[in-house]
Structures are given as C-alpha cells and as structure tokens.
Write an enzyme that holds these catalytic residues in place. Structure first.
Site, PDB file in Angstrom:
ATOM      1  N   GLU A 214      -6.826  -8.960  15.469  1.00  0.00           N
ATOM      2  CA  GLU A 214      -7.015  -9.686  16.736  1.00  0.00           C
ATOM      3  C   GLU A 214      -7.283 -11.132  16.354  1.00  0.00           C
ATOM      4  OE1 GLU A 214      -6.888  -8.541  19.914  1.00  0.00           O
ATOM      5  OE2 GLU A 214      -6.456  -6.465  19.391  1.00  0.00           O
ATOM      6  N   CYS A 248     -11.317 -16.984  22.340  1.00  0.00           N
ATOM      7  CA  CYS A 248      -9.979 -16.888  21.729  1.00  0.00           C
ATOM      8  C   CYS A 248      -8.883 -17.025  22.769  1.00  0.00           C
ATOM      9  CB  CYS A 248      -9.836 -15.575  20.981  1.00  0.00           C
ATOM     10  SG  CYS A 248     -10.141 -14.146  22.020  1.00  0.00           S
TER      11      CYS A 248
HETATM   12  P1  NAD Z   1     -13.152 -15.987  10.766  1.00  0.00           P
HETATM   13  O1  NAD Z   1     -11.772 -15.495  10.492  1.00  0.00           O
HETATM   14  O2  NAD Z   1     -13.658 -17.173  10.040  1.00  0.00           O
HETATM   15  O3  NAD Z   1     -14.233 -14.819  10.475  1.00  0.00           O
HETATM   16  C1  NAD Z   1     -14.134 -13.533  11.007  1.00  0.00           C
HETATM   17  C2  NAD Z   1     -14.807 -12.551  10.079  1.00  0.00           C
HETATM   18  O4  NAD Z   1     -14.176 -12.593   8.800  1.00  0.00           O
HETATM   19  C3  NAD Z   1     -16.288 -12.821   9.846  1.00  0.00           C
HETATM   20  O5  NAD Z   1     -16.980 -11.583   9.894  1.00  0.00           O
HETATM   21  C4  NAD Z   1     -16.330 -13.406   8.445  1.00  0.00           C
HETATM   22  O6  NAD Z   1     -17.500 -13.087   7.744  1.00  0.00           O
HETATM   23  C5  NAD Z   1     -15.129 -12.785   7.781  1.00  0.00           C
HETATM   24  N1  NAD Z   1     -14.530 -13.659   6.757  1.00  0.00           N
HETATM   25  C6  NAD Z   1     -14.519 -15.025   6.763  1.00  0.00           C
HETATM   26  N2  NAD Z   1     -13.862 -15.483   5.672  1.00  0.00           N
HETATM   27  C7  NAD Z   1     -13.449 -14.395   4.975  1.00  0.00           C
HETATM   28  C8  NAD Z   1     -12.737 -14.211   3.748  1.00  0.00           C
HETATM   29  N3  NAD Z   1     -12.308 -15.258   3.031  1.00  0.00           N
HETATM   30  N4  NAD Z   1     -12.506 -12.954   3.329  1.00  0.00           N
HETATM   31  C9  NAD Z   1     -12.925 -11.896   4.037  1.00  0.00           C
HETATM   32  N5  NAD Z   1     -13.616 -12.009   5.199  1.00  0.00           N
HETATM   33  C10 NAD Z   1     -13.878 -13.238   5.655  1.00  0.00           C
HETATM   34  O7  NAD Z   1     -13.188 -16.167  12.330  1.00  0.00           O
HETATM   35  P2  NAD Z   1     -14.368 -16.784  13.209  1.00  0.00           P
HETATM   36  O8  NAD Z   1     -14.509 -18.230  12.864  1.00  0.00           O
HETATM   37  O9  NAD Z   1     -15.567 -15.916  13.156  1.00  0.00           O
HETATM   38  O10 NAD Z   1     -13.735 -16.638  14.674  1.00  0.00           O
HETATM   39  C11 NAD Z   1     -12.886 -17.583  15.213  1.00  0.00           C
HETATM   40  C12 NAD Z   1     -11.451 -17.127  15.228  1.00  0.00           C
HETATM   41  O11 NAD Z   1     -11.353 -15.817  15.743  1.00  0.00           O
HETATM   42  C13 NAD Z   1     -10.588 -17.981  16.130  1.00  0.00           C
HETATM   43  O12 NAD Z   1      -9.353 -18.215  15.517  1.00  0.00           O
HETATM   44  C14 NAD Z   1     -10.404 -17.115  17.367  1.00  0.00           C
HETATM   45  O13 NAD Z   1      -9.240 -17.392  18.105  1.00  0.00           O
HETATM   46  C15 NAD Z   1     -10.368 -15.757  16.761  1.00  0.00           C
HETATM   47  N6  NAD Z   1     -10.755 -14.745  17.734  1.00  0.00           N
HETATM   48  C16 NAD Z   1      -9.825 -13.872  18.177  1.00  0.00           C
HETATM   49  C17 NAD Z   1     -10.175 -12.937  19.137  1.00  0.00           C
HETATM   50  C18 NAD Z   1      -9.199 -11.932  19.654  1.00  0.00           C
HETATM   51  O14 NAD Z   1      -9.632 -11.032  20.374  1.00  0.00           O
HETATM   52  N7  NAD Z   1      -7.924 -12.023  19.359  1.00  0.00           N
HETATM   53  C19 NAD Z   1     -11.473 -12.922  19.629  1.00  0.00           C
HETATM   54  C20 NAD Z   1     -12.387 -13.838  19.152  1.00  0.00           C
HETATM   55  C21 NAD Z   1     -12.018 -14.743  18.192  1.00  0.00           C
END
Ligand code: NAD
Length: 460
Positions: A214, A248
């Site tokens: 997602e 998002c």
């Molecule tokens: P992110 O990708 O930075 O982090 C998400 C998760 O991944 C966190 O739990 C984090 O600890 C983990 N993570 C971060 N870096 C990682 C790595 N290198 N390796 C493994 N795991 C890692 O996202 P965010 O900043 O928390 O959220 C924002 C993003 O999420 C935006 O792009 C937004 O559009 C998207 N989002 C999508 C939805 C949806 O339903 N499609 C909903 C909310 C947010």
C-alpha cells in the site's frame, strides 16, 4: 509481557508457526472471538489512543475518532460477514466434467507480517490486522517508530490481550524492519513509501513470499466548471488539510479549469478561514508535521511557485499553515515528488485533454479526484486514466466504504484490502475438485488409438 526483542524474532516466528499448526486459528469461532477481543481492547484504550496521536501528530480528537478509532467499523464488518466469507464456495463445472464437483476453500496463509507507516499509525496497523485475524493467520506487526507514542499504545493493547504465539508486536525502526524482512513469512503487508516498498518486495522475493504494498504517490484532483463551488471547496479543503495533509490519498495537486480558477481560489481561502480561523496555528483542529525532517522537506517545497494562501511556518512546532501555491512549473520539486503535507499546488488547464495527458505522464496514482457533474467528462476521465481508485465530487471518503477494495496500481501499490478484500488478501483460495466412483469413462486413457475424433469434438 514485553514487546518482542529483536534478537528473539526467529523464536517468536517459530512459536507462531507451532501455534498455527495446532489448527486453532482455523476455527471461525476462535477468529470471531479474537476480533471481539480486539474491539473491546480498542474501546478500553480510546483515551490512550487519542493522547498518543495528539503527542505524535497533534491530531485533533475528532480526527482520531474519524480516521483511527473508526477501525472498529472494520472489525464489526468482519465479524458480521466472517461465517459467510470463510465457507467453501461451490464452483460450477462444465458438461464434460459431469461426474465431478468443484469447490473453493479459503484457507489461512500462516504467519504474516504487517509493517505500518506513521501518518495514520493506529488504523494502518489495526485495519490489516483485522483481515489477518479474520482469515485465520498468526501475525507479527511492526508499527512505525516515527509515531512512537502510537507504536507504544499498539504494543500495550496487543501484549495485554493476545498471546505472542498468536499476535506479536515488534517495535523499532529500519533495523527492526530489516531483521523481520530477513525471515520467511507467508505474506507481507506493507504500508509506506514507494522506495521502501521496493526494499520489502526484494526481501520477500527471496522466499517467494507474496506481498501487499500500500504505497503513495501524487493523487491529482481535477476541478471542472460544472460543480457546486461551495461544496467543492469544502470537500477539497477537508481532504487536503486533514492530518495536515499527511494522508496517502489527500489530493496532492489541483488541475483546475481556467474558467473557474479564480472563484475556486477565493473559495479555498474563505474555507480555510472557516475551518481553522484567521491563524490556523491556534486552531485545536489542525495537526502538525510528524518530525523536523519532514517539516524541512515540506518547507523546501514552499520555494516553488507563488504562495497565494497560507505559507506561514513555525519550525519549533513543526507547523505549516494550510497553503495553496500558484504558478508552479511541472519541473518544480513540488510537482515531482509526493507532497504529503499541507501544500496544495494549482495547475490550470483549458481543455480536459491537457489534464488527462498530465496525469498519464506521471506514475499511476493511488487516488484520482474529479469534481464535475458532466457525465461525459466523468466517463472520459474514468476511461482515459488509471489509478488505484477514483472519487467523484468528493475526496478521501472512498477509504471508508467497506465494499470497495482499497489499494494502488503501478507505483502506488500491489494488492488491496478493506472489507472482504482484507479477508481475501490474507487467504489462499484452495481449489478442490472431486470425482465420484459411479462411472469411469475411458476417453482420456491410453491406448489413444481411435480417440482423437472424440477429443477434437470435446475441444470443439
Ligand atoms: P516509510 O516507507 O518510510 O516507512 C514505512 C515503514 O517501513 C515503517 O514502519 C518503517 O520503519 C519501515 N522502513 C523504513 N525504512 C525502511 C527500510 N529501509 N527497510 C525496511 N523497512 C523500512 O513510509 P512512511 O514515511 O512511514 O509513510 C509515508 C508514505 O506511506 C507515503 O508515501 C504515503 O503515501 C504512504 N502511505 C500509503 C498508504 C496507503 O494506504 N497506500 C497509507 C499511508 C501512507
């Protein structure tokens, strides 16, 4: 019970595998009982959830109920439909299979991993968890470390109410995530950014683990002239500035028919005042940016174009006013990256073909919004663009409709969930074909001599 230590991840997965093997989670009554437990636990912790989100995002209580605690509705929906969803379904067979019967058995996948983001940090962990429980899986959840207060509340709720052999929480950041991703799961459900989504998918590929991703992206919002202006500005203002734009599916940028642009901008200005007062910094109804890092990233966008509404910032508070920006160029960073904050660029068009061409020149968005009552225009946009979902004459509300699968396409994600789709995401549909013994026609058996004409007829 303590939250799982990182060094213990291998053990906890093994414990969950052992628990899964007992077959307990296959019992639909057990699943319903667990969903009821989860609902009760959330109700008991409502106050802590509100406080955690206030601490993490300055999230107004109403928004917390509307967009986080509202996950209770997902639980009720799953409880109501679970008996039906989990029943084997008869599948039709063609005439040449007349001695057979076919059925589809949904079965749980096993031990699944859910990784969540920080923007709706409670609901985006619990909502997929509802699907995992409903489908009969054991689950490990990894909330976002960036919304640390909410992560703690989730750990408290889960640890108090569930055996870690069934549902366990691993708290932590990238290191925790990477330790988890080094293990084999039966499904990984990830919500977050596209870049990290690729890391998750690469890790999953090692074990051929299926993924639901997602992700995010730039969700466009087209505004035609055939609208109710007052309703339109209210719905855009709400969808863009709820959670200070950190949604998002927030409208990322507006594509506005030139003829209505001035009226729309005037309307947005008035509406921001109506919602948040003369100084939104003093409004109890307006959230803050999650961290200094994200604040700095957003402030950089303010260099692009010309601020026509808002634009004020307070670094110490991670506050950015609801902001509308005009005269941006498509090459500006604000139009190149997902904004994910309270900044709304406006791009005008004279012909809808320009707006459609712009959308199609970018990655497929998670959401696409169209404000127009013109049926031809609606059909044209639906036909000529691709996106995870579309909402016509409103914003964000599509996420709340349980009968609509929610997910992206292309760069905005893989797979979907919500309602029955959540159950399907965490299930395997096992096809079962059964023959009977009352007859055994020999047309398919060797020796084949003389059987070709009949085979050709059957293929016919
Ligand atoms: P992110 O990708 O930075 O982090 C998400 C998760 O991944 C966190 O739990 C984090 O600890 C983990 N993570 C971060 N870096 C990682 C790595 N290198 N390796 C493994 N795991 C890692 O996202 P965010 O900043 O928390 O959220 C924002 C993003 O999420 C935006 O792009 C937004 O559009 C998207 N989002 C999508 C939805 C949806 O339903 N499609 C909903 C909310 C947010």
């Amino acid at each position: 019970m303590m939250t799982t230590e990182l060094s213990n991840i291998g053990n906890i997965i093994q414990t969950q595998r052992n628990f899964f093997q007992t077959g307990k989670t296959k019992d639909v009554n057990f699943r319903i009982e667990q969903l009821k437990n989860l609902k009760q636990a959330i109700i008991e912790h409502e106050k802590s959830i509100v406080e955690a989100l206030q601490a993490d995002l300055h999230k107004p209580e109403v928004e917390t109920y509307l967009t986080e605690i509202s996950v209770i509705k997902d639980i009720d929906y799953a409880i109501k439909h679970l008996q039906k969803w989990s029943k084997p379904k008869k599948a039709p067979v063609s005439f040449d299979f007349f001695s057979y019967s076919a059925k589809i058995y949904p079965e749980p996948l096993g031990v699944v991993l859910i990784i969540g983001p920080w923007n709706y940090p409670f609901q985006l962990i619990i909502s997929p968890l509802v699907g995992a429980i409903a489908a009969g899986n054991c689950t490990i959840i990894k909330p976002s470390e960036i919304a640390s207060h909410t992560s703690d509340v989730i750990a408290k709720i889960i640890n108090k109410n569930f055996d870690p052999a069934y549902i366990a929480v691993v708290e932590g950041g990238v290191e925790a995530s990477q330790k988890l991703l080094a293990e084999k799961f039966d499904h990984i459900f990830f919500t977050g950014g596209t870049a990290v989504g690729k890391i998750v998918m690469a890790a999953a590929a090692k074990y051929l683990t299926p993924v639901t991703l997602e992700l995010g992206g730039k969700s466009p919002c087209i505004v035609d002239t055939d609208i109710n202006l007052e309703h339109t500005v209210r719905r855009i203002t709400w969808g863009k500035f709820i959670n200070a734009g950190q949604t998002c599916i927030a409208p990322d940028y507006l594509l506005v028919n030139k003829k209505i642009k001035k009226d729309l901008i005037d309307g947005l200005g008035k509406c921001v005042k109506e919602f948040y007062g003369d100084n939104p910094a003093n409004s109890p109804d307006y959230a803050r940016i999650i961290s200094q890092k994200h604040f700095d990233r957003l402030v950089n966008f303010l260099k692009d174009g010309e601020v026509i509404i808002g634009g004020e910032t307070q670094p110490s508070e991670c506050y950015i006013a609801p902001t509308v920006v005009d005269n941006v160029s498509l090459e500006d960073s604000v139009m190149q990256e997902e904004i994910f904050g309270p900044i709304l660029p406006i791009i005008e068009y004279t012909d809808i073909a320009e707006a459609i061409a712009l959308i199609n020149s970018k990655s497929k968005p998670l959401a696409l919004y169209l404000f127009s009552q013109n049926k031809n225009l609606q059909n044209r946009v639906l036909q000529e663009t691709s996106s995870g979902g579309v909402c016509i004459n409103d914003t964000v509300m599509q996420v709340g409709v349980s009968s609509l699968p929610f997910g992206g396409v292309g760069d905005s994600g893989i797979g979907n969930y919500h309602g029955k789709a959540s159950f399907d995401t965490f299930s395997h549909n096992k096809s079962v074909l059964q023959n009977s013994f009352w007859l055994d026609l020999k047309w398919r058996y060797a020796p084949y001599q003389g059987k070709l004409p009949l085979i050709k007829k059957l293929l016919g």
